[in-house]
Write an enzyme that holds these catalytic residues in place. Structure first.
Site, PDB file in Angstrom:
ATOM      1  CE  LYS A  84      -0.309  -0.363   5.044  1.00 17.19           C
ATOM      2  NZ  LYS A  84      -1.108  -0.880   6.179  1.00 17.19           N
TER       3      LYS A  84
ATOM      4  CE1 TYR B 233      10.894  31.670   4.687  1.00 14.49           C
ATOM      5  CE2 TYR B 233      11.120  29.275   4.516  1.00 14.49           C
ATOM      6  CZ  TYR B 233      10.808  30.503   3.948  1.00 14.49           C
ATOM      7  OH  TYR B 233      10.418  30.561   2.643  1.00 14.49           O
TER       8      TYR B 233
HETATM    9  C1  LIG Z   1      -0.345  -1.828   6.899  1.00 14.31           C
HETATM   10  C2  LIG Z   1      -0.926  -3.116   7.315  1.00 14.31           C
HETATM   11  C3  LIG Z   1      -0.126  -4.267   7.398  1.00 14.31           C
HETATM   12  C4  LIG Z   1       1.386  -4.220   7.290  1.00 14.31           C
HETATM   13  O1  LIG Z   1       1.870  -3.855   8.563  1.00 14.31           O
HETATM   14  P1  LIG Z   1       3.439  -3.738   8.888  1.00 14.31           P
HETATM   15  O2  LIG Z   1       3.481  -3.331  10.301  1.00 14.31           O
HETATM   16  O3  LIG Z   1       3.971  -2.673   7.974  1.00 14.31           O
HETATM   17  O4  LIG Z   1       4.059  -5.054   8.624  1.00 14.31           O
HETATM   18  C5  LIG Z   1      -0.754  -5.482   7.627  1.00 14.31           C
HETATM   19  N1  LIG Z   1      -2.094  -5.558   7.812  1.00 14.31           N
HETATM   20  C6  LIG Z   1      -2.881  -4.461   7.803  1.00 14.31           C
HETATM   21  C7  LIG Z   1      -4.353  -4.608   8.024  1.00 14.31           C
HETATM   22  C8  LIG Z   1      -2.325  -3.207   7.562  1.00 14.31           C
HETATM   23  O5  LIG Z   1      -3.120  -2.121   7.548  1.00 14.31           O
END
Ligand SMILES: *Cc1c(COP(=O)(O)O)cnc(C)c1O
Length: 344
Positions: free
Chosen positions: A33, A242
């Site tokens: 993702k 800044y």
């Molecule tokens: C993002 C996510 C993962 C992966 O988790 P990690 O901690 O990056 O291994 C797995 N399952 C779900 C439902 C997630 O949202």
């Protein structure tokens, strides 16, 4: 060309996946993702498919198209966000499997895409996504009659192996599913490390593949280098950046580097973090701007062409600690301006 360079080491990445796979004792998926945590979903998913990954997870249906194009027609691509209104066409066109999270999503899915594969997410205590135990009890028979591919839940505290929530969620998940003959999935990276009780049939590692905690033995996957545009000598008591937030305590040499918070160098690193030249730390001084960072290079003998934020000396989790966040946010904050150098 002044864009910063993000180097992604695909061989370290695939070795991390293979190591997690060896630990899993189950089918090991890959969470890709958010553009594979900022690293480039197309090349990452292709490399993982080449070493044997067959189950990929995205957050929303629109992320599935890129993955499908990279992993071929046979791999499974699952959507954590489930089946939202308007998703049917995408789910169908790219053969994506929504993981249904609510009764509404089930009704929508069975109406819009009958006979299209789906998974189910149950809430085992995190209160984020998934059917509550009572909803599950009510809808279970109907849902099972439609042949879900698998049932999953997600752990909220798996990065802390001593947290009692882990076992609490495990027990709740088992209570909701032990009597079923269906594949199950509970573990992300943290859950894999908790041991085989948590693995079930399918694991879902993300951050561990990308080299981050809680997978301490991960190989680092990313390096980040930015170009020095200009440098100058300043005298004691001159301000930098800044808001005049940093005042030179002594004469200094300042380098202005072509990278900023628009590239994911979080503004909370202002006057806190370091860049590196070879092994030498060079402190960030003054506020981080959108496209620029000012760095004290007084310790260097020469003016470097580039400075590194992520390198052997400094991992994503080191940067995260300085910025007051987690490695996940450091990775996913990487913007689109980089030259991404994918190394095989
Ligand atoms: C993002 C996510 C993962 C992966 O988790 P990690 O901690 O990056 O291994 C797995 N399952 C779900 C439902 C997630 O949202």
């Amino acid at each position: 060309m002044t864009a910063a360079i993000l180097k992604v080491d695909l061989s370290a990445l695939t070795q991390n996946w293979l190591a997690l796979n060896a630990m899993s004792g189950a089918e090991t998926g890959a969470v890709v993702k958010a553009n594979a945590y900022g690293l480039d979903a197309a090349s990452v998913s292709k490399a993982l498919a080449a070493v044997g990954a067959r189950c990929f997870f995205v957050a929303v249906a629109s992320e599935g198209e890129t993955i499908r194009a990279s992993v071929g027609p046979d791999a499974h691509i699952m959507v954590f966000g489930g089946h939202m209104a308007g998703d049917a066409e995408l789910l169908d066109a790219h053969k994506l499997t929504p993981i249904l999270n609510s009764v509404d999503q089930m009704i929508r899915h069975f109406e819009r895409l009958p006979n299209h594969p789906f998974g189910i997410q149950l809430d085992s205590g995190m209160n984020r996504l998934g059917l509550e135990p009572a909803e599950w009890a009510a809808i279970k028979d109907v849902a099972l009659s439609k042949n879900p591919d698998f049932i999953m839940s997600h752990l909220s505290c798996a990065d802390d192996p001593s947290h009692p929530m882990n076992e609490w969620q495990l027990n709740h998940f088992r209570a909701m599913t032990d009597d079923l003959e269906i594949d199950r999935s509970l573990a992300a990276t943290g859950g894999i490390l908790l041991g085989s009780d948590y693995h079930f049939n399918l694991t879902r590692p993300g951050i561990g593949i990308y080299g981050g905690l809680p997978y301490e033995d991960a190989q680092p996957v990313v390096q980040l280098e930015a170009k020095v545009i200009q440098s100058r000598e300043i005298v004691a008591n001159e301000p930098v950046g800044y808001g005049n937030s940093w005042i030179a305590p002594r004469p200094c040499r300042i380098a202005t580097v072509a990278i900023g918070y628009a590239d994911g160098v979080l503004r909370s690193l202002s006057s806190k973090g370091n860049f590196y030249f070879e092994r030498i730390p060079c402190p960030i001084v003054g506020r981080i701007s959108m496209d620029l960072v000012t760095v004290d290079i007084s310790n260097l003998e020469t003016i470097p062409e580039t400075l590194s934020l992520l390198c052997d000396e400094q991992t994503i989790d080191d940067v995260a600690a300085m910025a007051g966040t987690i490695g996940y946010e450091i990775l996913t904050a990487f913007g689109s301006r980089y030259e991404r150098l994918i190394e095989i």
